[in-house]
Design a protein around this motif. Structure first.
Motif, short mmCIF file in Angstrom:
data_model
loop_
_atom_site.label_atom_id
_atom_site.label_comp_id
_atom_site.label_asym_id
_atom_site.label_seq_id
_atom_site.Cartn_x
_atom_site.Cartn_y
_atom_site.Cartn_z
N UNK A 1 8.85 8.61 -7.51
CA UNK A 1 8.06 7.63 -6.72
C UNK A 1 8.73 7.27 -5.08
N UNK A 2 9.72 7.55 -5.05
CA UNK A 2 10.03 7.45 -3.57
C UNK A 2 8.91 7.34 -2.37
N UNK A 3 7.90 8.32 -2.76
CA UNK A 3 7.07 8.95 -1.57
C UNK A 3 6.12 7.98 -1.54
N UNK A 4 5.74 7.85 -3.39
CA UNK A 4 4.30 6.71 -3.00
C UNK A 4 4.98 5.01 -2.81
N UNK B 1 -1.87 5.86 -1.81
CA UNK B 1 -1.04 4.90 -1.22
C UNK B 1 -1.93 3.17 -1.05
N UNK B 2 -3.23 2.94 -0.81
CA UNK B 2 -3.94 2.04 -1.01
C UNK B 2 -3.95 1.38 -1.98
N UNK B 3 -3.77 2.06 -3.22
CA UNK B 3 -4.24 1.23 -4.74
C UNK B 3 -2.45 0.87 -4.80
N UNK C 1 0.69 1.54 4.00
CA UNK C 1 0.04 0.80 3.96
C UNK C 1 0.06 -0.92 4.66
N UNK C 2 1.05 -1.29 3.41
CA UNK C 2 1.53 -2.81 3.89
C UNK C 2 1.26 -3.15 5.03
N UNK C 3 2.47 -2.79 6.17
CA UNK C 3 2.17 -2.85 7.41
C UNK C 3 0.49 -2.72 8.14
N UNK C 4 0.62 -1.20 7.89
CA UNK C 4 -0.96 -1.13 8.47
C UNK C 4 -1.38 -2.86 8.10
N UNK C 5 -2.03 -2.74 7.22
CA UNK C 5 -2.65 -4.38 7.15
C UNK C 5 -2.05 -5.58 8.15
N UNK D 1 2.70 3.64 -0.44
CA UNK D 1 2.41 1.75 -0.31
C UNK D 1 2.91 0.54 0.67
N UNK D 2 4.31 0.92 1.39
CA UNK D 2 4.95 0.12 2.14
C UNK D 2 3.92 0.28 3.34
#
Length: 241
Positions: free
Chosen positions: A16-19, A214-216, A26-30, A23-24
Motif C-alpha cells: 500500500x505504498x501508493x495508497x 486518497x481522501x478517505x 491529500x493531507x498536503x493539499x488540505x 493519502x499524504x
C-alpha cells in the motif's frame, strides 16, 4: 522546511505504498502546501498503455501535477521486476544521473517532495545502489508501510534495522489495511509491539478500505494521533526556519 520530503517504502511489494503516498498528498493539499511527487522508477509498464503507469499516475492525479512527466517518473521498464533485473532483461542499465537530475528539478521547485519507492528498501536499482541508498542519497527520512497481518512484526523490524544500518532515519510507520481476525486475537497488538521493538512511532493503523481512495485514507491518516504529533512537530520546525 527542516526536511526535504519523505521517502515512502514498504516491508514488501503490494503493501500500500501508493495508497499511503496518495493519502499524504491529500493531507498536503488540505494544508495548501506546494509539494512535488516522484515515483523514480516504475516497472511493469511499457509506456504505451495510457499516459501514466498505475503508481505514478495516481500520484499525478491527486497532486494535480501538470509539468514534465520525467520529473515525476524519470525511468520505467516493461518487465515487472526489481529495477536492476528489469533493466538487465532488456539489456539496459539504470541511469542514476537521470534520477538525480529529476530529483534536483523537484527540489528547486518545491520545499517538500514525496517520493514513492519500488518494493522494499533492499530492492536493487544498480549493482551498487538499492532503494535505501536512493533515500539516503537524497537525504530523505522514511515512512515504512507495513502489513497488518501475521508476519508484520518480523518484516517491519527487519526493514527498520536495514534502514538504520544504512544510516537512514525512519520518521514513522503506517500499518495498512487492518482487518480484525477472530482466529488471530493478537492482531490489534502488532502495532504496539512494532513500536516497542523499533522505537519508531507508528503513525497510524489504517483500516481496510474496499476502495482506498486518497481522501478517505488521507482523512483516516490525518485523524491518527501518531501522525498528528509528527505533523505538528514538522510545522513547528518549519516556522522556526
Amino acid at each position: 522546511m527542516t526536511i526535504p520530503g519523505l521517502f515512502v517504502t514498504g516491508t514488501d511489494t503490494g503493501v500500500g505504498k501508493t495508497v499511503v503516498t496518495a493519502a499524504l498528498c491529500h493531507i498536503l493539499n488540505r494544508l495548501g502546501w506546494s509539494y512535488g511527487v516522484m515515483k523514480p522508477i516504475e516497472t511493469g509498464w511499457d509506456g504505451t498503455t495510457g499516459d501514466w503507469p498505475p503508481d505514478a499516475g495516481r500520484l499525478v492525479e491527486i497532486s494535480g501535477y501538470t509539468g514534465d512527466p520525467e520529473d515525476v517518473l524519470p525511468i520505467f521498464f516493461e518487465q515487472p521486476a526489481a529495477p536492476l533485473m528489469a533493466a538487465r532483461w532488456t539489456g539496459q542499465t539504470v541511469d542514476v544521473d537521470r534520477l538525480d537530475r529529476a530529483w534536483e528539478r523537484q527540489r528547486r521547485r518545491h520545499d517538500f517532495v514525496l517520493v514513492e519507492g519500488a518494493g522494499g528498501l533492499a530492492v536493487p536499482i544498480t549493482e551498487d545502489l538499492d532503494m535505501a541508498g536512493l533515500a539516503r542519497r537524497w537525504g530523505l527520512p522514511l515512512v515504512v508501510v507495513a502489513r497488518a497481518a501475521l508476519g508484520t512484526i518480523n518484516h517491519t523490524v527487519l526493514t527498520v534495522a536495514y534502514a538504520r544500518a544504512k544510516g537512514i532515519p525512519v520518521a514513522g510507520i503506517v500499518v495498512n489495511q487492518f482487518v480484525p481476525d477472530p482466529a488471530d486475537p493478537t492482531r490489534p497488538d502488532n502495532a504496539g509491539m512494532i513500536e516497542e521493538l523499533t522505537q519508531v512511532p507508528v503513525w497510524a493503523v489504517l483500516p481496510h478500505f474496499r476502495d482506498p481512495d486518497a481522501p478517505a485514507v488521507g482523512e483516516a491518516l490525518a485523524a491518527s494521533p501518531g501522525f498528528r504529533r509528527w505533523l505538528t512537530g514538522l510545522l513547528q520546525e518549519s516556522r522556526k526556519g
